[in-house]
Enzyme design. Structure first.
Site, PDB file in Angstrom:
ATOM      1  CG  ASN A   1      -0.604  -0.257   2.492  1.00  0.00           C
ATOM      2  OD1 ASN A   1      -0.229  -1.369   2.838  1.00  0.00           O
ATOM      3  ND2 ASN A   1      -0.632   0.764   3.332  1.00  0.00           N
ATOM      4  CG  ASP A   2      -0.155   4.185   2.799  1.00  0.00           C
ATOM      5  OD1 ASP A   2      -1.063   3.585   2.217  1.00  0.00           O
ATOM      6  OD2 ASP A   2      -0.305   4.746   3.901  1.00  0.00           O
TER       7      ASP A   2
ATOM      8  CB  SER B   1       3.014   5.828   5.923  1.00  0.00           C
ATOM      9  OG  SER B   1       2.319   4.883   5.150  1.00  0.00           O
TER      10      SER B   1
ATOM     11  NE  ARG C   1      -2.800   6.089  10.213  1.00  0.00           N
ATOM     12  CZ  ARG C   1      -3.965   6.185  10.846  1.00  0.00           C
ATOM     13  NH1 ARG C   1      -3.992   6.302  12.171  1.00  0.00           N
ATOM     14  NH2 ARG C   1      -5.107   6.191  10.176  1.00  0.00           N
TER      15      ARG C   1
END
Length: 759
Positions: free
Chosen positions: A366-367, A424, A492
């Site tokens: 993902n990210d 992230s 985050r």
């Protein structure tokens, strides 16, 4: 027999549950969810899916009540998906096609098309963070949802709804967020009888009630019964109102203490580099713990299944070759004994793997993280689950490129530890040695997501911001420790930049709900908060960057950005961001997410987004966008971001042919390779690009649209960059014919030059 009365969606419901069902099905289920919470030390999300008339809302409410009666059970909170019905004005103004006829959506309220699926998915993602958050409910008197009607704050959440396990485009990705799934099945004739009786009870004549149920509810029931994936627990509703329960795979319901094996363990002599893990995607999640000399070095959740696995994933044990490691887990000894080490990684070959869109060799990504250009290399770190095609086990993967188009996979960059899994973050090259690790050291700021693993929860850790450094050009990252303590919620996703005018480093950070914070530092190590602010629709993965305004020499504006492509323009003095616009949306579709801009590129702003694709047949899931260059344009509506494919794309492709339409449409054959199409339209208006299986409509096509086609994906840039989006196509789309219809003037087709760099 236990009688239970509750109000469901404004109707008084009286239900009876057999003591046998309570003892043999419902209580074991609640113990299962409680044990999952104790094992994982984070919020557990369970799905209860069932067709209309199967009593799912009543059962969910009863399970919530039942859980509250025992001190041995964790409290459960039951919520429904009905609050994600689109609003009445939307249903009145939109239509859908049923049996070849176009009908108003309001006439078939409750079908999958009448739900705001993207909003539901975003809300589910918030539930997964563990933070308290608002949840909408549907008000049958208002005929509309009421936002934030309840607050979700329990450690176990049971979400009920018709379509949560629907195995259709869009819907099928929802199940990846669930820790446990339950499905109710029933005969259609019984469902119809129950639905008609319910509608009569709410005041409708019998004939009218039956006609409505035949037209609406039974269509929806058929969808659920025919197109839902199997669940962990399947409940069959019998004619007499009892439940019969089976586990996925057909095992009959039995007592929970008998079906949960005691922890097994094994000693593995590491003679070869890679430990192969056989995974079956519909298997049950098992937790494995890895130790060396009594010290834990890895923990992961994996659908371990040596019998008929769908894929093999590999754990790199190069650090431990020649030594013995201990593996513990909630699986039997014979399963662990079937694990083996190999010299090579499993073959990740896939005939339809994207070519110019980065994908992991295997597993879920993902990210994008740590995007930095340094010493002639573009680094792309990313969120990665190396051991399955669902979200979880968050690591940082790594890839490099010299042209932003051809990518080479590098070894894993960072693994979870006792501080948490790897969420992230960003990268920065310390050219002045501000942090003291040496000039030109690469610094990586990341979130250690404490509480998302048993390992970190046992150590009492929460989400914190931490630092890793690389002295070898990004090849290896060494964790250096804490830079920001836990502030609130799931704080985050740090993003760091240098602000020249105020002579300080700046960090933007997501806090919780729609709240963000700005921090300042002189040395990249010690940070002081300078601002907090909230913005509707915006959450996680913040970014802050300055963009030039096109055709306005010298004019620039700051842009504050968040995960779904929502952004605001404004000013920034190094301490505070002051918006001068409403929250705008950058994307034409919901596929792009969590975009981040590159650090270290001095003359342009380059962004990469994660594409939330669903196809996992090749053993990988998710891909990155082709990087895009960003600029601002002043429009009648205000300043808006424009997207253009990076200039390197055109250096990698050559113009091959000019195609003019024949009979109002043009046909392109990619011949198995990515192509770029520059489509010129005759007039503004709806246009279509399609294959035999997929159709993509452009409602506001005008001027020229740049279309990038790769295996399984189509990106497009239109209206001089103001229109940007992506759509998932069939995986073999490059072997199909591509038809461009409705108003096309001509198409310039660019084909890929000979590639010498590896992926």
């Amino acid at each position: 027999m236990r009688t239970y009365s509750v109000s469901i969606n404004g109707l008084s419901v009286r239900a009876c549950y057999e003591e046998e069902n309570i003892r043999e099905i419902f209580l074991p289920l609640l113990h299962t969810l409680t044990d999952l919470y104790k094992e994982n030390h984070r919020r557990i999300l369970a799905f209860l899916a069932a067709p209309p008339g199967a009593g799912k809302s009543t059962l969910a409410s009863f399970l919530q009540s039942l859980a509250s009666e025992s001190p041995d059970l964790e409290e459960l909170q039951a919520i429904g998906m009905d609050g994600f019905h689109r609003r009445q004005e939307y249903l009145l103004s939109h239509t859908l096609v049923r049996d070849g006829k176009e009908i108003p959506m309001v006439d078939v309220k409750g079908t999958p098309e009448t739900f705001d699926l993207d909003k539901l998915e975003e809300a589910i993602r918030r539930i997964r963070t563990g933070a308290a958050c608002g949840w909408p409910v549907y008000d049958r008197l208002l005929h509309d949802p009421v936002e934030d009607a309840v607050t979700v704050d329990k450690n176990i959440v049971l979400l009920e709804g018709n379509y949560l396990l629907l195995d259709l485009d869009g819907w099928k990705r929802l199940s990846s967020y669930a820790d446990y799934t339950i499905q109710i099945r029933a005969e259609e004739s019984m469902l119809k009888k129950r639905l008609v009786a319910r509608r009569i009870a709410s005041g409708h004549p019998a004939e009218e009630a039956e006609a409505f149920v035949d037209f609406s509810d039974m269509y929806n029931a058929g969808l659920c019964l025919e197109h839902s994936a199997d669940a962990d627990l399947i409940l069959t509703l019998t004619q007499d109102g009892r439940y019969a329960g089976t586990y996925e795979g057909g095992d009959q319901m039995r007592d929970i203490w008998d079906r949960i094996p005691e922890d097994a363990d094994m000693i593995l002599h590491v003679s070869r580099r890679y430990l192969w893990l056989p995974v079956r995607k519909d298997g049950a999640v098992k937790k494995l713990h890895f130790y060396i000399d009594g010290e834990k070095f890895q923990e992961l959740d994996v659908k371990l299944s040596p019998e008929r696995p769908d894929h093999f994933f590999a754990m790199d044990l190069c650090r431990y070759i020649g030594r013995e490691i201990e593996i513990r887990g909630d699986v039997s000894d014979d399963v662990l004994e079937k694990l083996s080490c190999h010299d090579e990684q499993p073959d990740g070959a896939c005939p339809h793997r994207p070519v110019i869109h980065f994908t992991a060799a295997g597993g879920w990504i993902n990210d994008p993280n740590g995007l930095i250009y340094a010493d002639g290399i573009y680094h792309l770190y990313h969120q990665w689950n190396p051991y399955g095609t669902e979200w979880g086990n968050m690591h940082w993967g790594h890839a490099v490129s010299r042209d932003l188009i051809s990518w080479e996979t590098r070894p894993m960059a960072m693994e979870p530890d006792a501080s948490g899994t790897m969420f992230s973050g960003c990268g920065w090259q310390d050219k002045v040695n501000a942090a003291g690790f040496g000039k030109n050291t690469l610094l990586f700021f990341y979130t250690a997501a404490g509480g998302t693993s048993l390992w970190s929860a046992e150590n009492g850790n929460k989400h914190t911001q931490r630092l890793a450094v690389s002295a070898d050009g990004g090849e290896t990252l060494q964790k250096k420790g804490l830079i920001l303590e836990h502030i609130k919620g799931g704080n985050r996703d740090p993003k760091v930049l240098w602000h020249e005018e105020s002579n300080a480093y700046v960090m933007v950070l997501y806090l919780d709900e729609n709240e963000f914070a700005v921090f300042r530092s002189a040395d990249l190590l010690h940070w002081e908060e300078s601002q907090r602010f909230s913005a509707d629709h915006m959450w996680e993965c913040p970014d802050l960057f300055e963009l030039s305004v096109e055709d306005e020499p010298g004019e620039k504006k700051w842009v504050f950005w968040s995960a779904d492509g929502y952004y605001m323009t404004g000013s920034f003095d190094g301490f505070r961001f002051e918006p001068d616009s409403e929250v705008c949306s950058a994307y034409d579709t919901k596929l792009p997410y969590a975009a981040q801009t590159y650090a270290g590129i001095p003359d342009r702003t380059v962004s990469v987004a994660w594409y939330r694709t669903e196809n996992e047949r090749g053993g990988f899931r998710g891909m990155m966008s082709v990087p895009a260059e960003l600029i601002l344009r002043k429009t009648e509506s205000g300043y808006r971001i424009c997207f253009r494919p990076v200039r390197e794309l055109w250096e990698s492709f050559r113009e091959a042919e000019l195609i003019r339409p024949d009979g109002g449409r043009a046909e392109i054959r990619p011949e198995g390779e990515p192509v770029v199409m520059a489509v010129e339209w005759e007039t503004a208006g709806p246009a279509v690009i399609r294959t035999d299986e997929t159709e993509i409509r452009f409602e506001h096509a005008k001027a020229q649209t740049t279309v990038i086609l790769d295996h399984g994906i189509m990106e497009y840039y239109g209206n001089n960059g103001l229109l940007y989006g992506a759509a998932e196509m069939e995986e073999a789309v490059l072997s199909k014919r591509i038809l461009v219809e409705k108003g096309v003037k001509q198409i310039r087709v660019y084909r890929r030059k000979k590639v010498t760099a590896g992926r």
